[in-house]
Design a protein around this motif. Structure first.
Motif, PDB file in Angstrom:
ATOM      1  N   LYS A   1       0.944  -1.197  -0.165  1.00  0.00           N
ATOM      2  CA  LYS A   1       0.054   0.149  -0.216  1.00  0.00           C
ATOM      3  C   LYS A   1       0.819   1.238  -0.063  1.00  0.00           C
ATOM      4  O   LYS A   1       0.612   2.267  -0.814  1.00  0.00           O
ATOM      5  CB  LYS A   1      -0.830   0.032   1.157  1.00  0.00           C
ATOM      6  CG  LYS A   1      -2.289  -0.714   1.281  1.00  0.00           C
ATOM      7  CD  LYS A   1      -3.224   0.047   0.334  1.00  0.00           C
ATOM      8  CE  LYS A   1      -4.545  -0.451   0.095  1.00  0.00           C
ATOM      9  NZ  LYS A   1      -5.018   0.010  -1.114  1.00  0.00           N
ATOM     10  N   ALA A   2       1.878   1.247   0.736  1.00  0.00           N
ATOM     11  CA  ALA A   2       2.959   2.331   0.953  1.00  0.00           C
ATOM     12  C   ALA A   2       3.701   2.573  -0.523  1.00  0.00           C
ATOM     13  O   ALA A   2       3.698   3.757  -0.825  1.00  0.00           O
ATOM     14  CB  ALA A   2       3.894   1.990   1.949  1.00  0.00           C
ATOM     15  N   GLU A   3       3.992   1.610  -1.151  1.00  0.00           N
ATOM     16  CA  GLU A   3       4.401   1.721  -2.565  1.00  0.00           C
ATOM     17  C   GLU A   3       3.269   2.479  -3.390  1.00  0.00           C
ATOM     18  O   GLU A   3       3.841   3.385  -4.181  1.00  0.00           O
ATOM     19  CB  GLU A   3       5.115   0.501  -3.219  1.00  0.00           C
ATOM     20  CG  GLU A   3       6.232  -0.209  -2.311  1.00  0.00           C
ATOM     21  CD  GLU A   3       6.564  -1.333  -2.865  1.00  0.00           C
ATOM     22  OE1 GLU A   3       5.724  -2.144  -3.393  1.00  0.00           O
ATOM     23  OE2 GLU A   3       7.829  -1.917  -2.572  1.00  0.00           O
ATOM     24  N   ARG A   4       2.225   1.761  -3.384  1.00  0.00           N
ATOM     25  CA  ARG A   4       1.288   2.433  -4.306  1.00  0.00           C
ATOM     26  C   ARG A   4       1.010   4.043  -3.997  1.00  0.00           C
ATOM     27  O   ARG A   4       0.883   4.912  -4.832  1.00  0.00           O
ATOM     28  CB  ARG A   4      -0.053   1.816  -4.254  1.00  0.00           C
ATOM     29  CG  ARG A   4      -1.119   2.215  -5.229  1.00  0.00           C
ATOM     30  CD  ARG A   4      -2.163   1.358  -5.333  1.00  0.00           C
ATOM     31  NE  ARG A   4      -3.495   1.986  -6.036  1.00  0.00           N
ATOM     32  CZ  ARG A   4      -3.393   2.164  -7.319  1.00  0.00           C
ATOM     33  NH1 ARG A   4      -2.422   2.186  -8.195  1.00  0.00           N
ATOM     34  NH2 ARG A   4      -4.519   3.129  -7.729  1.00  0.00           N
ATOM     35  N   PHE A   5       1.035   4.389  -2.655  1.00  0.00           N
ATOM     36  CA  PHE A   5       0.647   5.747  -2.450  1.00  0.00           C
ATOM     37  C   PHE A   5       1.902   6.659  -2.648  1.00  0.00           C
ATOM     38  O   PHE A   5       1.790   7.716  -3.226  1.00  0.00           O
ATOM     39  CB  PHE A   5       0.581   5.728  -0.788  1.00  0.00           C
ATOM     40  CG  PHE A   5       0.183   7.195  -0.103  1.00  0.00           C
ATOM     41  CD1 PHE A   5      -0.719   7.986  -0.690  1.00  0.00           C
ATOM     42  CD2 PHE A   5       0.950   7.762   0.743  1.00  0.00           C
ATOM     43  CE1 PHE A   5      -0.828   9.383  -0.128  1.00  0.00           C
ATOM     44  CE2 PHE A   5       0.956   8.971   1.380  1.00  0.00           C
ATOM     45  CZ  PHE A   5      -0.017   9.890   0.908  1.00  0.00           C
ATOM     46  N   TYR A   6       3.052   6.173  -2.386  1.00  0.00           N
ATOM     47  CA  TYR A   6       4.385   6.694  -2.713  1.00  0.00           C
ATOM     48  C   TYR A   6       4.331   7.124  -4.245  1.00  0.00           C
ATOM     49  O   TYR A   6       4.686   8.364  -4.583  1.00  0.00           O
ATOM     50  CB  TYR A   6       5.509   5.816  -2.395  1.00  0.00           C
ATOM     51  CG  TYR A   6       7.042   6.504  -3.126  1.00  0.00           C
ATOM     52  CD1 TYR A   6       7.773   7.446  -2.357  1.00  0.00           C
ATOM     53  CD2 TYR A   6       7.388   5.862  -4.349  1.00  0.00           C
ATOM     54  CE1 TYR A   6       8.781   7.946  -3.036  1.00  0.00           C
ATOM     55  CE2 TYR A   6       8.821   6.312  -4.747  1.00  0.00           C
ATOM     56  CZ  TYR A   6       9.280   7.570  -3.933  1.00  0.00           C
ATOM     57  OH  TYR A   6      10.408   7.674  -4.713  1.00  0.00           O
ATOM     58  N   PHE A   7       4.188   6.255  -4.885  1.00  0.00           N
ATOM     59  CA  PHE A   7       4.237   6.520  -6.349  1.00  0.00           C
ATOM     60  C   PHE A   7       3.261   7.297  -7.002  1.00  0.00           C
ATOM     61  O   PHE A   7       3.398   8.246  -7.909  1.00  0.00           O
ATOM     62  CB  PHE A   7       4.400   5.162  -7.272  1.00  0.00           C
ATOM     63  CG  PHE A   7       5.633   4.403  -7.420  1.00  0.00           C
ATOM     64  CD1 PHE A   7       6.910   4.721  -7.816  1.00  0.00           C
ATOM     65  CD2 PHE A   7       5.574   3.080  -6.742  1.00  0.00           C
ATOM     66  CE1 PHE A   7       7.937   4.274  -7.774  1.00  0.00           C
ATOM     67  CE2 PHE A   7       6.804   2.589  -6.540  1.00  0.00           C
ATOM     68  CZ  PHE A   7       7.972   3.231  -7.059  1.00  0.00           C
TER      69      PHE A   7
END
Length: 934
Positions: A577-583
């Motif tokens: 989830k963090a990766e998706r939010f980051y990108f």
């Protein structure tokens, strides 16, 4: 101007007239031509019993209102008084709505004239006041308020307050009054009508601008003091080495000065540390007078060597104390002038350019407009532009983020540079002998790539035991839901009509010819998706934390460690989830950045209003970049020796969700970045040693004993005569019984002790849950109904407000957790009993405690003796120091936790506090001692 005001105050049986609450006292004071000309008050028969709470608050009883008139009997007189007048009250909506109901019930039409609210007026005209409660304002202005919460006393004091506020309003420049008038339409009161009349009155009279003010670009400002060049002191400055020389120095500020050997010893130690270019740790017991003991040698060394000394405190309150209390004394003592400035982070200072631009923006938000009005008044008074001088609401703080001082890209007009508060503060700091700052600012300066403080080689770290704790966040990271949500909400989507909406509208007007920019529809979709993903991401963070702490009953605030090595399935999902939010955040930052870069090229064609909102958007995009970097570091990197954890509140999980990451050990960072680069740092505190040894504090700071001068100065107080130290022998061991049973036992003891001491009691807890349960049991018992009981997190208000309220009542009890263990100063008879409920060990499942313990264990050490125990002893010493603050204080310290005498490690606590005999007594023996001794 000859308005008529009728100032009204009511006492009632409750807050809801529609639910049958009634008036029990009415008071009115008539003001005309700047003076009180008439008063009227009467008890009112409510035809119902006065509730016990109201009786306790007001002192009004059923007997007092027996035989009093009903409201309909006095209604004609009330209406006659109000005819042609302003209706004035302190919190006008309450009194007006209650009076309307009573008038309508009595068969009258009600009052529909203009109203003024003295709370609202005071907030605008006294923007720096700590509190707007009537009793606090009366105290501030020396008004006699002998019967708070009785209508006649409250109405008279409110009328006196109104006259003070009206006088201040009339002395303001007409320019400021016109600006206030523009903003006053959405207030709770009819201040706009009054201001309209005031403008007409002022324009009809010839007005000279007061000498201390100037009008600059349409804004009334306090003139900057013209500081002459600092005179060079012709004589040689010699540090007073002899006792008689030091005494002569102090007598200039304190004619009745009594020698304190400890204070003189500390002066020598500080001066020697600077002169020998050596770091030093000084433990100065309570009452030594450490502020002046470090200020005098610091300023003497600075002036002798044409150098500057940085003084760093843990709190801004201590900064203010140094500036307003200690420095004026210092100036009386010394034969040469002392240049001292307070320097804070840039965002603490107002950007005048941004503020002026924001005045032209129409806004229907009540808090925003009220804050603009507060700042217009404040600008006629402030010399610093420092937001800590202002008392802002939470909505006002949101507005401050739009007008705070930072780098500007679009608002680049040079005409404001000479008036810029931040540059002024930095320029003054360059010329100062002493720069007063706080640990947070000092550490930000260490962790930053660009130095904020002028270069320095010598510093005093006051409250030095906090330096390690304060360092953690500055070498770490945090990600807070409310902060991220605020940033994204300020940008918004097209539907929200916030910054993105304004940006797209501006691009439409400028007829964009750049194919590299996302289409407006795509930009909006990106922001919609980002807002959705942010909510999902933080919801999952909360769920992960909640699932890991199942079974913790009654606990609302949770701290849960995130193990970066052994990730379970829920944490792997969280990383995804963090990766998706980051990108997505990265895409948004890039797309918005491209738009801003395009408009930078068109800056000459943009009008001021557009530049102002583009500046705001630039600031929001910079904040979003920081969010992006934090997400990457917290969830997508493998940090070495970092501790990462989640903090949530289960009562409002999404609103109170934060992820933190801090270095496991800041000692090496402090050593490399601070101590190794400076010639002499002196750390001073009342709590530095454990059993007389500095070794724990040295290790935490990354210092070696052989490189430092270690000085221990005892308190001048005679603890053996001033303190009785008791450990109850009839309480169960905290570890031997269920928590409910322990809380019931201590509640009984608290009730008995409170009845004997007649209150004046501070009770320190280590957990909010135990505080809450104890408070509930005491209240439910009914035994202490005639006591004023204040509990942190329950009674509401800041630490200082709770302390003030506690001091106001004779029979008062104050229950506090973490922040009350130190920094609370209640001298004299206001505090005569201190209870420490539990030895202040950190919870073993606290993520930082757990990580440090594991590391010590892996290195073959003992986590308990090397970390848990020393940390608890330092905290215990801080709590112990709350009771005796002056030579004339006396009182009891009662420690409920019997481990202090039943375990081998208990000696570490007893041997680390001033020498007082610890006596074990039953509750009956304790009560007898209190009766005989207090």
């Amino acid at each position: 101007m000859s308005n008529k005001y009728v100032v009204i105050d009511l006492e009632t049986t409750g807050n809801a007239p529609k639910k049958g609450d009634k008036m029990i006292q009415f008071a009115a004071v008539v003001v005309e031509n700047g003076e009180i000309i008439d008063q009227f008050s009467s008890f009112i028969q409510p035809n119902q019993s006065i509730p016990p709470f109201i009786e306790e608050l007001t002192g009004l009883t059923d007997d007092m209102v027996k035989g009093a008139p009903t409201f309909d009997e006095i209604a004609p007189k009330v209406l006659k008084m109000l005819d042609g007048a302003y209706f004035v009250a302190h919190n006008v909506l309450f009194d007006l709505s209650f009076l309307q109901e009573e008038l309508i019930d009595a068969g009258y039409n009600g009052f529909y004239g203009p109203v003024l609210d003295t709370v609202e007026l005071a907030r605008i005209l006294l923007p720096s006041e700590d509190s707007y409660k009537l009793s606090d304002l009366a105290n501030q202005f020396g008004l006699n308020h002998d019967r708070p919460h009785q209508a006649d006393s409250d109405a008279y004091v409110t009328a006196e307050l109104l006259l003070i506020l009206e006088k201040k309003l009339k002395y303001l420049p007409v320019q400021t009054i016109k600006q206030l008038h523009k903003l006053s339409g959405g207030l709770k009161s009819d201040l706009d009508i009054y201001l309209d009349e005031l403008i007409q009155w002022k324009e009809a009279t010839l007005e000279a601008l007061p000498d201390h003010l100037e009008i600059y670009q349409g804004i009334a400002l306090r003139k900057a003091e013209q500081k002459s060049e600092k005179p060079t002191y012709a004589k040689q400055i010699d540090f007073p080495t002899m006792t008689e020389d030091k005494t002569a120095l102090f007598k200039k500020a304190f004619p009745l000065f009594e020698i304190r050997e400890g204070q003189f010893a500390m002066m020598d130690a500080v001066y020697a540390a600077f002169g020998n270019e050596q770091h030093s740790l000084i433990e100065a017991g309570t009452g030594v007078g450490k502020s002046l003991a470090y200020l005098i040698p610091s300023v003497m060394y600075a002036v002798q060597n044409n150098d500057r000394i940085v003084i760093s405190t843990y709190t801004t309150q201590l900064q203010d104390q140094l500036l307003h209390k200690d420095l004026p004394l210092l100036k009386k003592m010394l034969p040469f002038s002392v240049e001292a400035v307070v320097l804070k982070g840039r965002s603490h200072y107002l950007s005048l350019q941004k503020f002026v631009a924001s005045l032209n923006e129409l806004d229907d938000n009540y808090d925003t407009n009220l804050t603009k009005m507060q700042i217009l008044i404040w600008l006629t008074e402030t010399a610093t532009g420092d937001m800590d001088e202002l008392n802002l609401s939470s909505g006002g703080m949101i507005y401050w983020n739009h007008i705070k001082n930072d780098e500007t890209v679009f608002l680049t007009e040079k005409s404001w540079i000479n008036k810029d508060f931040y540059y002024k503060a930095r320029n003054q700091a360059q010329k100062a002998d002493l720069i007063i700052t706080n640990h947070s600012m000092l550490l930000t300066d260490l962790a930053s790539d660009h130095s904020i403080l002028p270069s320095y080689q010598h510093a005093i770290i006051d409250e030095g035991h906090h330096f390690v704790k304060a360092a953690g966040p500055h070498f770490g990271l945090s990600l807070d839901y409310l902060n991220v949500r605020l940033i994204l909400s300020q940008i918004g989507t097209l539907e929200h009509r916030q910054l993105l909406f304004k940006l797209e509208k501006l691009l439409e007007e400028t007829d964009v010819k750049d194919d590299s920019l996302l289409h407006s529809f795509e930009m909006n979709e990106l922001m919609v998706e980002l807002l959705f993903e942010m909510d999902e991401f933080f919801r999952l963070i909360g769920t992960v934390a909640k699932n890991r702490k199942k079974g913790k009953k009654g606990v609302n605030r949770l701290k849960v460690g995130l193990n970066q090595v052994d990730q379970d399935s829920s944490q792997k999902l969280l990383v995804g989830k963090a990766e998706r939010f980051y990108f997505l955040t990265k895409d948004a930052v890039e797309a918005l950045g491209n738009r801003l870069n395009y408009l930078k090229k068109q800056v000459a064609q943009l009008h001021d209003k557009s530049r102002a909102f583009l500046e705001e958007l630039t600031s929001s995009v910079e904040d979003l970049k920081l969010v992006m970097d934090s997400v990457k570091a917290l969830f997508m990197a493998s940090p070495h020796e970092q501790v990462t954890w989640i903090e949530i509140d289960l009562r409002a999980m999404q609103n109170v969700t934060t992820v933190y990451s801090e270095p496991l050990n800041v000692a090496s960072l402090l050593s490399e970045r601070f101590f190794d680069r400076k010639r002499s740092i002196v750390l001073a505190s009342a709590t530095m040693t454990i059993k007389g040894s500095f070794s724990y504090m040295l290790k935490e700071l990354g210092l070696k004993a052989e490189e430092c001068k270690l000085v221990k100065i005892e308190s001048p107080f005679d603890y053996d005569k001033q303190v009785k130290f008791i450990i109850p022998e009839d309480l169960p061991d905290i570890k031997a019984v269920p928590m409910e049973e322990y809380v019931a036992s201590i509640s009984e003891q608290i009730i008995s002790i409170a009845e004997a001491t007649k209150g004046r009691m501070l009770i320190l807890f280590t957990s909010y849950e135990m505080l809450r349960d104890t408070h509930q049991l005491i209240k439910e018992s009914g035994f202490l109904d005639d006591f004023a009981i204040f509990a942190q997190g329950i009674s509401g208000g800041s630490r200082s407000r709770l302390t003030r309220n506690f001091q106001r009542f004779e029979k008062a009890i104050l229950l506090g957790t973490s922040s009350f263990w130190e920094g609370v100063d209640i001298p004299g008879e206001d505090l005569s009993c201190l209870i420490i409920v539990r030895l202040p060990f950190s919870p073993p499942d606290d993520p930082m405690t757990e990580a440090k313990s594991k590391k010590i264990q892996a290195e073959g050490g003992s986590p308990f003796s090397q970390f848990a125990l020393p940390e608890a002893v330092i905290r215990f010493k801080q709590g112990f120091g709350r009771l005796i603050r002056t030579k004339s204080d006396k009182g009891l310290i009662i420690v409920f936790d019997r481990r202090i005498v039943t375990t081998s490690y208990g000696k570490a606590f007893l041997q680390s506090v001033p020498a007082v005999k610890a006596e074990q007594k039953s509750i009956n023996e304790t009560i007898k001692l209190i009766d005989e001794w207090l």
